[in-house]
Design a protein around this motif. Structure first.
Motif, PDB file in Angstrom:
ATOM      1  N   PRO A  21       0.813  -1.225   0.000  1.00 58.12           N
ATOM      2  CA  PRO A  21       0.000   0.000   0.000  1.00 58.12           C
ATOM      3  C   PRO A  21       0.846   1.274   0.000  1.00 58.12           C
ATOM      4  N   ILE A  22       0.329   2.290  -0.645  1.00 57.57           N
ATOM      5  CA  ILE A  22       0.876   3.646  -0.573  1.00 57.57           C
ATOM      6  C   ILE A  22      -0.221   4.519   0.010  1.00 57.57           C
ATOM      7  N   TRP A  23       0.109   5.247   1.057  1.00 57.02           N
ATOM      8  CA  TRP A  23      -0.928   5.962   1.792  1.00 57.02           C
ATOM      9  C   TRP A  23      -1.657   7.016   0.962  1.00 57.02           C
ATOM     10  N   ASP A  24      -2.867   7.261   1.393  1.00 58.01           N
ATOM     11  CA  ASP A  24      -3.713   8.296   0.805  1.00 58.01           C
ATOM     12  C   ASP A  24      -3.833   9.406   1.849  1.00 58.01           C
ATOM     13  N   ARG A 352      -5.890   2.534   3.480  1.00 56.40           N
ATOM     14  CA  ARG A 352      -4.619   3.060   2.955  1.00 56.40           C
ATOM     15  C   ARG A 352      -4.041   4.160   3.853  1.00 56.40           C
ATOM     16  N   TRP A 353      -3.830   3.773   5.107  1.00 58.76           N
ATOM     17  CA  TRP A 353      -3.176   4.663   6.061  1.00 58.76           C
ATOM     18  C   TRP A 353      -1.702   4.264   6.233  1.00 58.76           C
ATOM     19  N   ILE A 354      -1.210   3.390   5.359  1.00 55.31           N
ATOM     20  CA  ILE A 354       0.165   2.869   5.447  1.00 55.31           C
ATOM     21  C   ILE A 354       0.893   3.099   4.125  1.00 55.31           C
ATOM     22  N   HIS A 355       2.161   3.488   4.234  1.00 56.68           N
ATOM     23  CA  HIS A 355       3.045   3.586   3.059  1.00 56.68           C
ATOM     24  C   HIS A 355       4.136   2.530   3.262  1.00 56.68           C
ATOM     25  N   ALA A 356       4.084   1.453   2.484  1.00 58.35           N
ATOM     26  CA  ALA A 356       4.930   0.282   2.773  1.00 58.35           C
ATOM     27  C   ALA A 356       6.144   0.069   1.871  1.00 58.35           C
ATOM     28  N   PRO A 357       6.109   0.356   0.553  1.00 56.17           N
ATOM     29  CA  PRO A 357       7.230  -0.048  -0.310  1.00 56.17           C
ATOM     30  C   PRO A 357       8.494   0.786  -0.111  1.00 56.17           C
ATOM     31  N   VAL A 358       9.627   0.176  -0.447  1.00 54.53           N
ATOM     32  CA  VAL A 358      10.904   0.894  -0.487  1.00 54.53           C
ATOM     33  C   VAL A 358      10.945   1.655  -1.812  1.00 54.53           C
ATOM     34  N   TYR A 378      -0.953   7.870  10.480  1.00 53.07           N
ATOM     35  CA  TYR A 378      -0.402   7.284   9.256  1.00 53.07           C
ATOM     36  C   TYR A 378       0.894   6.560   9.611  1.00 53.07           C
ATOM     37  N   ILE A 379       1.118   5.420   8.933  1.00 51.71           N
ATOM     38  CA  ILE A 379       2.306   4.599   9.202  1.00 51.71           C
ATOM     39  C   ILE A 379       3.208   4.555   7.981  1.00 51.71           C
ATOM     40  N   LEU A 380       4.498   4.771   8.205  1.00 52.53           N
ATOM     41  CA  LEU A 380       5.509   4.609   7.154  1.00 52.53           C
ATOM     42  C   LEU A 380       6.359   3.387   7.468  1.00 52.53           C
ATOM     43  N   LEU A 381       6.506   2.496   6.489  1.00 49.53           N
ATOM     44  CA  LEU A 381       7.363   1.314   6.586  1.00 49.53           C
ATOM     45  C   LEU A 381       8.285   1.274   5.374  1.00 49.53           C
ATOM     46  N   ASN A 382       9.315   0.454   5.458  1.00 49.19           N
ATOM     47  CA  ASN A 382      10.108   0.081   4.280  1.00 49.19           C
ATOM     48  C   ASN A 382      10.081  -1.447   4.242  1.00 49.19           C
ATOM     49  N   TYR A 383       8.955  -2.000   3.804  1.00 44.97           N
ATOM     50  CA  TYR A 383       8.687  -3.436   3.924  1.00 44.97           C
ATOM     51  C   TYR A 383       9.423  -4.254   2.858  1.00 44.97           C
TER      52      TYR A 383
END
Length: 603
Positions: A21-24, A352-358, A378-383
């Motif tokens: 997911p990429i956050w909105d 879509r409250w998460i931004h996951a990709p590198v 909102y959550i930011l990850l580098n999954y």
């Protein structure tokens, strides 16, 4: 490498991980061009000026009802400022290298700083009210809601300056500390680390530190050291300048030590933090020294190179988790404990409250941004699909659920949780997920690997973060006397790392530069002890939960919903826990020890 090759690699990774997911961000604002941003900035400016004209010089003479009205007006202005700042920060974190994002973030910071200067008088005047008078005012209906907030504000009374100086310091922060932090972020984001004919970002190169191939780990480690060394002057300048900036502020305010301001912000006493640090540092030999000696033995060695510290174990289960599998496991763990937690966690994924990709230019690491009660976190990850990434998802989702619950139960000024308790839900979420994963392992070998990984995570959270804390204390103390050379900073780093990790970990020359990439030292001095505080606290909480789960769930959810409306000692009273007691932290340490004991039995 050609664009076509890059696209092919990207597509393969995407296919393997699933649809990340990429956050909105539209729940905050639709874009930097949104008319709502202009409208909100005008609202803030107008309301801040009116607030100043209406209340300045009068707070001491107001009755309880009028002070309550003033706080409620201030809360509306503060929340609107936080909403715009949150949007600007999240957009910036999404791509630090994007010029438009950088400029927008800087513009918003400057405008909000200017507007908020009009509000500085309020807390100064609130602190000028005599203690007896404040206690009488608390009898006013409705004002008790803000009692903790007022007490936290008044804790700064001995360290506050006059209004003109407070305004000057706030206005100058944009071109002093905030500017140096911005330079650090942009420098880190722009660094490229050579690796096998590729140029990798910091997030990408650090991922190789857990690669199963020792040569790849070594090559990545050497590359990081080399690039950091070539940037040593700029990082030492940033560190020296920010340390001096803090020292100047601390001296003007009369803080007795460099850590006091952080402890005040965390609403925790100096002696409690020192007791935590002492409990961990005195336990190095029982924790990290002991574990890394065991790990070296698993590799058939007497000691490990520093790049092997987080190496996959010889009996490692190299299970890969795509996004769907990872979210399924974490949500199952949360649902098993409390169905409402599971439902909220599901919302983060569905909405879509998460931004996951590198992604190139994206902020490294992970975080959960609380934003404002009128929106949601909102959550930011580098999954990247590793077991540790599943733990990170659980950690940040724990934060997010905590922030969500507090935001829906408390108003803006009461929803923000001090760092000491803010890490509780994140670490508890990790532990719930770990326990579920442990149950799902089919063989003794798999359980041993997962248990060892958990110990490593706990050592990184407790031992490593307290070592970071000790490093910061030493740097800030030394900086009071004079500017530090690169070599002096490097030596302090090596000293604390040697003490904390023990004789089973070997360092090479380039490792002395590794302090340079750690953002917490720059963004929020002394933040790091909160991780150890949270981990040890949760260790004790979780032990209570396993001993007797009856009624625990309800008390735990109440703790999360309280946000910052209750101080940590009161929050923990229902669990009969008191972190100010000398032996409290040793209980958390013994929890980690018990895992190491279990590993030794499995050998």
């Amino acid at each position: 490498m050609t664009t076509k090759t890059n696209n092919n690699i990207h597509n393969l990774v995407k296919k393997k991980l699933g649809n990340l997911p990429i956050w909105d961000l539209s729940d905050l604002y639709h874009s930097t061009e949104s008319i709502e941003i202009t409208t909100d900035l005008k609202f803030i400016e107008k309301k801040a000026n009116l607030f100043e004209k209406k209340y300045e010089g009068k707070i001491n003479s107001l009755n309880g009802e009028s002070i309550l009205s003033a706080i409620e007006e201030l809360e509306i202005i503060d929340e609107r400022m936080s909403k715009i700042l949150s949007f600007a920060h999240l957009l910036y974190a999404e791509n630090i290298e994007d010029e438009k994002n950088k400029i927008f973030f800087q513009q918003i910071q400057e405008k909000i700083t200017k507007f908020s200067s009009s509000l500085i008088f309020f807390t100064l005047e609130l602190n000028s009210i005599e203690k007896d008078q404040i206690n009488k005012l608390f009898n006013t209906k409705g004002l008790k809601k803000f009692k903790t907030w007022i007490e936290i504000v008044r804790a700064y009374k001995p360290y506050q300056l006059n209004k003109k100086l407070e305004k000057l310091m706030k206005d100058k922060s944009v071109t002093s500390s905030a500017a140096w932090i911005r330079l650090f972020d942009q420098t880190i984001a722009s660094l490229r680390f050579p690796y096998k004919k590729k140029q990798l970002s910091s997030a990408e190169i650090l991922n190789y530190f857990t690669d199963k191939n020792s040569n790849k780990r070594k090559e990545a480690a050497k590359s990081v050291g080399k690039v950091l060394k070539s940037n040593a002057n700029i990082f030492s300048t940033i560190t020296n300048t920010l340390s001096k900036d803090k020292a100047v502020n601390d001296e003007w305010r009369g803080y007795p030590n460099p850590v006091r301001s952080r402890n005040l912000a965390n609403v925790v006493e100096d002696e409690v933090v020192e007791a935590l640090s002492k409990a961990i540092t005195s336990s190095y030999s029982k924790l990290s020294h002991r574990y890394y000696k065991m790990k070296a033995k698993w590799f058939g060695k007497k000691s490990l190179k520093y790049w092997d510290r987080n190496a996959p174990l010889p009996f490692q289960n190299n299970r890969f988790y795509n996004w769907k599998e990872a979210t399924s496991i974490v949500l199952e763990a949360f649902n098993n404990f409390n169905s409402d937690m599971g439902k909220i966690g599901q919302m983060f994924i569905d909405e879509r409250w998460i931004h996951a990709p590198v992604i190139k230019g994206k902020s490294p690491g992970a975080f959960s941004a609380s934003t404002v009660p009128s929106a949601h976190p909102y959550i930011l990850l580098n999954y990247q699909g590793r077991t540790r990434d599943v733990s990170t998802l659980a950690h940040e989702l724990g934060h997010g659920i905590h922030q969500f619950l507090a935001g829906h139960k408390q108003s803006y000024l009461n929803c923000s949780t001090p760092l000491t308790v803010a890490e509780t839900a994140s670490v508890f979420g990790e532990m719930l997920t770990f326990k579920l994963l442990l149950k799902k392992q089919k063989t003794l070998r798999e359980k041993k690997a997962l248990l060892a990984n958990k110990v490593e995570d706990m050592l990184n959270t407790v031992v490593r973060q307290i070592a970071f804390f000790e490093f910061e204390k030493e740097i800030h103390t030394k900086r009071l006397k004079s500017e530090l050379t690169v070599e002096e900073i490097c030596q302090v780093w090596l000293d604390v790392q040697n003490k904390s990790l023990g004789p089973a970990i070997e360092f090479e020359e380039e490792y002395k530069y590794y302090w340079m990439y750690i953002p917490h030292f720059i963004h929020s001095p002394f933040y790091v002890y909160a991780y150890a505080f949270g981990d040890c606290l949760v260790n004790t909480l979780f032990a209570l939960y396993e001993e007797n789960s009856n009624g625990f769930e309800k008390k735990y959810i109440s703790l999360l919903e309280a946000g910052g409306s209750i101080k940590y000692k009161e929050l923990l009273k229902p669990f009969n826990l008191d972190p100010s007691q000398p032996n409290f932290w040793l209980k958390g340490v013994s929890f980690i020890e018990s895992f190491i004991d279990e590993l030794e039995k499995l050998n």
